[in-house]
Design a protein around this motif. Sequence first.
Motif, PDB file in Angstrom:
ATOM      1  N   TRP A 148       0.829  -1.201   0.000  1.00 56.65           N
ATOM      2  CA  TRP A 148       0.000   0.000   0.000  1.00 56.65           C
ATOM      3  C   TRP A 148       0.870   1.259   0.000  1.00 56.65           C
ATOM      4  N   LEU A 152       0.809   3.990  -3.057  1.00 58.32           N
ATOM      5  CA  LEU A 152       0.374   5.364  -2.786  1.00 58.32           C
ATOM      6  C   LEU A 152       1.514   6.352  -2.965  1.00 58.32           C
ATOM      7  N   ARG A 219      -4.933   5.109   2.793  1.00 60.65           N
ATOM      8  CA  ARG A 219      -5.160   3.663   2.659  1.00 60.65           C
ATOM      9  C   ARG A 219      -6.509   3.280   3.247  1.00 60.65           C
ATOM     10  N   CYS A 222      -9.183   4.179   0.810  1.00 61.66           N
ATOM     11  CA  CYS A 222      -9.209   3.256  -0.334  1.00 61.66           C
ATOM     12  C   CYS A 222      -9.791   1.908   0.068  1.00 61.66           C
ATOM     13  N   GLU A 223      -9.418   1.419   1.246  1.00 62.23           N
ATOM     14  CA  GLU A 223      -9.951   0.140   1.696  1.00 62.23           C
ATOM     15  C   GLU A 223     -11.457   0.204   1.907  1.00 62.23           C
TER      16      GLU A 223
END
Length: 600
Positions: A148, A152, A219, A222-223
């Motif tokens: 991740w 990113l 993150r 996004c998750e």
Amino acid sequence: MDDNRLSALDRSTSIGLILIALFQGFALYALHLAVEHSHWLATDQRWLSALYSITIVVPAFYLISMVRLRERINVIPLLLVPLLFWMGWYLGWAIPVVEVPYRRSQPLTASFCMTVGVAMFILALFFRSSASSGTWPKAYQPLLNYSWEFALTIAQVSLFIGVFWAILGLWGGLFAAIGIDFFARVFQEPGFIYPVTWLILGIAVVMIRNRFRFLASVRLMCEALIKTLLPLVALVILLFFAVLPWTGLEPIWDTGKAAQILMALMLTLLLFFNAVFHQTHGNPPYPVWLRNTVLMAIVLLPIGSLLAAWALWLRIDQYGLSLDRLWAGLLQVLTAAFTFSYSLILLWRRHAAFPSLHRVNKWLALLVASVLMLVNTPLADMRHWSAQYQVKRLLDGRTTVEDFDFRYVHYRLGQPGNLALQDLVESEFAQEHPEVKRHVEFLRKQTQPSSTGPLVDTSNLDEVAQQFNTRPEGTKLPEPLLSLLAKQDLTCLTSMPEQRCMAVRHDDETSIQWVIYNQNFFLASAYAERNDVWYLVGKLSVLGPVEVEGPETNNCLHFDPPTNLQRIPGSLNAYRSGLCLYSLQPSIEFVRQQLSTAES
């Protein structure tokens, strides 16, 4: 140190990363100058590709994965240098046309960059985890965290560099608008672009890596989005499998598009599944019924792998192995390794499946990295396999000489394709089929697919005559006319030998004696002889049918070349053949000849 915990870079490491980026910028600038000034490095594709591979990959590897500057483990990535040099050297050897400048887009270079980039990304994950923990990564969670972070970081650095150059572009444009073009010219100089871009890149990497809490926040966002979309992807795949018994498999075999879309959805499902189901403890995501729906889609993924493999095999059996089909096959094999592993583990271990899935992920990631590097070496070059298979189909009679794609083997498969064609020319098959050698010789006269100029020996009129199909059959083009045609820019003299021109003799019309159709029947060149001299009369084009509406309305554009052109009395360069009308646009040579005749 626990490699699962993100931490800020120390001062010496931050400075070291910026200097590494700056060094990379100057190294790339040096290679740019070598290409620009035709240094021996630039003229030898092998050296140039090898040095570019090292210069791009090794510094980038350090930029995203180095933890502390003063650590002995930082020596390990240097072991990649000989491997990258070997793969780059082989790429430079395999590039299809040596005369084409390196800066031009090459399909081999694109596949090399993509595969090596993915392999280095995976290896950087393991190096980062080892550098943080001091041991070989045993846990799966740190690898996921760093994946991740890497993704990113790359995305944000790219965005930062794009915005930086957009501002410089506005800067230069603003001052150029008031007559000061100094900044615009400086910003376009390679001596400015390379060092400044990579200096900003190094600063951006350090800034982003030091703001690990921001990365963690992005993150989480996004998750959350992926967690929402994962059930939808699973539902689409389950519905697709459910309707197959009613629709049948023919659409997948016929178009091939369904297999490609299915593969894309399968990869998306695997990616989303790993992003959501990464915890081995705590509350499981989703309600029980929704979680079971997602797991069922994962368990059934091998069906998709088998369908895609079957569709690909049918294509290979029908058309043979091509480079694109080999890449598709490689992607399907790697994807099947994940789908079958996941399905078996979920069925076998059930409630204790996730720790096993995480262990499998680590080994499968190393497998993917190894395979992607291996295909860029002579040990598993798919260009060689494709070229040998295409030639074997020709030798076995499964492909005719007319259907064999010489141009694809020569240009698309690079040096392995050229070697395969050389073996073909020296084979007994080529002795029995002289047109094979002629095809290959035509290609070797071209330095690139779009090159122009005669590929036929224009001084040999017999060879020139072979590039024309004549009507009526059995007639021969006069040698003086062949000498004139050899000087014309005709497709049949500059393309592959099977692309012949059509030459039609007209005995009933004295003003036009021969009509040469270059590429199609809509536009042709008319020739005539006056005083033992052949010259171009003009361009003959189709006007349409005699009647406005009738059975011949569309047929005039699809008929074979007319063999009985007759000039329409009283008209201005208009001709008729059957129910179709034609127009002649005179050439300057014809007009000058008519003027000279009238004055005399």
